[in-house]
Design a protein around this motif. Structure first.
Motif, PDB file in Angstrom:
ATOM      1  N   GLU A   1       0.950  -1.197   0.089  1.00 36.52           N
ATOM      2  CA  GLU A   1       0.230   0.092   0.132  1.00 36.52           C
ATOM      3  C   GLU A   1       0.802   1.177   0.018  1.00 36.52           C
ATOM      4  OE1 GLU A   1      -3.436   2.209  -0.070  1.00 36.52           O
ATOM      5  OE2 GLU A   1      -3.349   0.104  -0.171  1.00 36.52           O
ATOM      6  N   GLY A   2       0.524   1.961  -1.075  1.00 35.90           N
ATOM      7  CA  GLY A   2       1.440   3.400  -1.283  1.00 35.90           C
ATOM      8  C   GLY A   2       2.790   3.173  -1.751  1.00 35.90           C
ATOM      9  N   VAL A   3       3.155   2.304  -1.948  1.00 34.37           N
ATOM     10  CA  VAL A   3       4.642   1.793  -2.676  1.00 34.37           C
ATOM     11  C   VAL A   3       4.532   0.833  -4.003  1.00 34.37           C
ATOM     12  CG1 VAL A   3       7.026   1.255  -2.459  1.00 34.37           C
ATOM     13  CG2 VAL A   3       5.471   2.043  -0.597  1.00 34.37           C
ATOM     14  N   SER A   4       4.950   1.366  -4.977  1.00 33.34           N
ATOM     15  CA  SER A   4       5.006   0.528  -6.374  1.00 33.34           C
ATOM     16  C   SER A   4       6.003   0.975  -7.201  1.00 33.34           C
ATOM     17  CB  SER A   4       3.722   0.815  -7.173  1.00 33.34           C
ATOM     18  OG  SER A   4       3.461   2.360  -7.449  1.00 33.34           O
ATOM     19  N   ILE A   5       6.193   0.389  -8.109  1.00 30.83           N
ATOM     20  CA  ILE A   5       7.451   0.454  -9.259  1.00 30.83           C
ATOM     21  C   ILE A   5       6.740   0.737 -10.630  1.00 30.83           C
ATOM     22  CG2 ILE A   5       9.484  -0.301 -10.392  1.00 30.83           C
ATOM     23  CD1 ILE A   5       9.640  -2.406  -7.946  1.00 30.83           C
TER      24      ILE A   5
ATOM     25  N   ASN B   1      13.334   2.289  -6.340  1.00 31.52           N
ATOM     26  CA  ASN B   1      13.271   2.529  -5.038  1.00 31.52           C
ATOM     27  C   ASN B   1      12.407   3.995  -5.120  1.00 31.52           C
ATOM     28  OD1 ASN B   1      13.915   3.352  -2.433  1.00 31.52           O
ATOM     29  ND2 ASN B   1      16.070   3.621  -2.793  1.00 31.52           N
ATOM     30  N   MET B   2      11.116   4.021  -5.180  1.00 34.90           N
ATOM     31  CA  MET B   2      10.304   5.150  -5.163  1.00 34.90           C
ATOM     32  C   MET B   2      10.301   5.643  -3.716  1.00 34.90           C
ATOM     33  SD  MET B   2       8.570   7.132  -7.009  1.00 34.90           S
ATOM     34  CE  MET B   2       8.088   6.332  -8.421  1.00 34.90           C
ATOM     35  N   PRO B   3      10.311   5.196  -2.643  1.00 33.47           N
ATOM     36  CA  PRO B   3      10.503   5.800  -1.481  1.00 33.47           C
ATOM     37  C   PRO B   3      11.766   6.537  -1.392  1.00 33.47           C
ATOM     38  CG  PRO B   3       9.622   3.690  -1.004  1.00 33.47           C
ATOM     39  CD  PRO B   3      10.143   3.467  -2.346  1.00 33.47           C
ATOM     40  N   GLY B   4      12.997   6.114  -1.886  1.00 32.84           N
ATOM     41  CA  GLY B   4      14.132   6.816  -1.803  1.00 32.84           C
ATOM     42  C   GLY B   4      14.135   8.252  -2.761  1.00 32.84           C
ATOM     43  N   PHE B   5      13.405   7.623  -3.880  1.00 31.44           N
ATOM     44  CA  PHE B   5      13.415   8.958  -5.036  1.00 31.44           C
ATOM     45  C   PHE B   5      12.676   9.984  -4.412  1.00 31.44           C
ATOM     46  CE2 PHE B   5      10.705  10.672  -8.379  1.00 31.44           C
ATOM     47  CZ  PHE B   5      11.763  11.053  -9.188  1.00 31.44           C
ATOM     48  N   LEU B   6      11.424   9.802  -3.905  1.00 29.80           N
ATOM     49  CA  LEU B   6      10.487  10.971  -3.145  1.00 29.80           C
ATOM     50  C   LEU B   6      11.045  11.582  -1.962  1.00 29.80           C
ATOM     51  CD1 LEU B   6       7.173   9.308  -3.356  1.00 29.80           C
ATOM     52  CD2 LEU B   6       8.047  10.778  -4.900  1.00 29.80           C
ATOM     53  N   GLU B   7      11.914  10.987  -1.382  1.00 30.05           N
ATOM     54  CA  GLU B   7      12.788  11.541  -0.080  1.00 30.05           C
ATOM     55  C   GLU B   7      14.031  12.176  -0.246  1.00 30.05           C
ATOM     56  OE1 GLU B   7      11.846  11.758   3.045  1.00 30.05           O
ATOM     57  OE2 GLU B   7       9.688  11.078   2.449  1.00 30.05           O
TER      58      GLU B   7
END
Length: 312
Positions: A25-29, A83-89
């Motif tokens: 939930e909330g994370v995808s590639i 790594n979408m979380p790392g990209f957004l952060e």
């Protein structure tokens, strides 16, 4: 059958499909499939395994617009941001939630219910199951300067290693490193899954310049043309297979005196660690002659941080 296999199977030749691979939930590639005249050869291109390495993402966006899918002798799968979380952060190295370097755990057989391992599992289950070749796009993150180069693994089978080396040489990147390292996405693909794979490294300091995009796009296209059309341009590359890393022994200020791309000599002073008051804490000396491939590009460093990487 995996999601990606099903999509490729049902797509009409000459079509483009875009969606996201669900991680949790909330994370995808996010991904794009370009299905050419045939699906006999499927090339996977991965980007932003480290979230602040941007050049590869722009290359994929450009290629989607520039490639004539109706003439393509194969199928391309672009995985824009692994790594979408790392990209957004805007994180230089890690998946922020668990502070794990995603590109160090791909060969870890342990299953953990944390985000980094969940991303890894989706890549292995979906990407590795459908792609016959992997081109992993990297670059210098927010704190790194690097010389453009390419990696392939020496630990894969003879057949996979041979094809991977040909991919690296076909890219046209003039510096190639034949690696004995483990843990990364391309290493897992090559060693564990038998997929010929390379890393292409272009860009530095978290930038996405037009010139870096142009050069990396050229390298990606050269590699794809070799794989799909069997056309191998004549390129000259220097291949290295040994490396060493010099690290900080203290927290302090890193002052580098040598630029990436420089051939250094044994005993050469490469830089210093000083306190904020100016006291000399550490002289960083080359222990072996070689080519300076990476260096830390910021002044503030912690103890045990990598400062320079030299290949020979």
């Amino acid at each position: 059958m995996t999601i990606l296999k099903e999509i490729i199977k049902t797509l009409e030749p000459g079509s483009i499909y875009q969606s996201d691979l669900y991680v949790r939930e909330g994370v995808s590639i996010p991904f794009t499939i370009l299905k050419g005249k045939t699906e006999d050869k499927v090339i996977g291109v991965t980007g932003a395994v480290h979230g602040s390495e941007y050049v590869g993402l722009k290359v994929m966006i450009d290629l989607i617009e520039e490639i004539d899918v109706t003439t393509l002798n194969g199928t391309l799968c672009f995985f824009h941001v692994v790594n979408m979380p790392g990209f957004l952060e805007i994180d230089p190295c890690f998946v922020p939630e668990d502070t794990i370097n995603l590109n160090r755990i791909f060969q870890d057989k342990e299953h953990k219910e944390i985000l980094s391992y969940q991303i890894k599992q989706v890549v292995q289950d979906e990407v590795f199951s459908v792609c016959q070749f992997i081109i992993d796009l990297h670059g210098g993150n927010l704190t790194e300067s690097l010389l453009p180069h390419c990696y392939y693994s020496l630990l894969a089978s003879e057949e996979v290693m041979t094809i991977s080396k040909k991919m690296a040489l076909a890219s046209g990147i003039p510096v190639v490193y034949a690696s004995h390292a483990t843990g990364g996405l391309y290493q897992s693909a090559s060693i564990d899954y038998g997929i010929p794979s390379v890393i292409l490294e272009q860009g530095e300091n978290g930038k996405c310049t037009c010139e870096d995009v142009r050069l990396l796009k050229e390298a990606v296209c050269n590699t794809m043309v070799y794989l799909l059309d069997g056309i191998e341009k004549e390129h000259t590359a220097t291949v290295f297979d040994k490396t060493y890393v010099l690290s900080s022994e203290y927290q302090g200020c890193w002052f580098s005196y040598v630029e990436v791309g420089t051939y250094v000599e044994e005993g050469q002073l490469l830089g210093e660690i000083r306190s904020v008051h100016g006291a000399l804490l550490q002289s960083v000396i080359a222990t072996q002659k070689g080519l300076l491939l990476y260096k830390k590009a910021v002044v503030a460093v912690e103890k045990d941080e990598s400062l320079v990487t030299i290949v020979y």
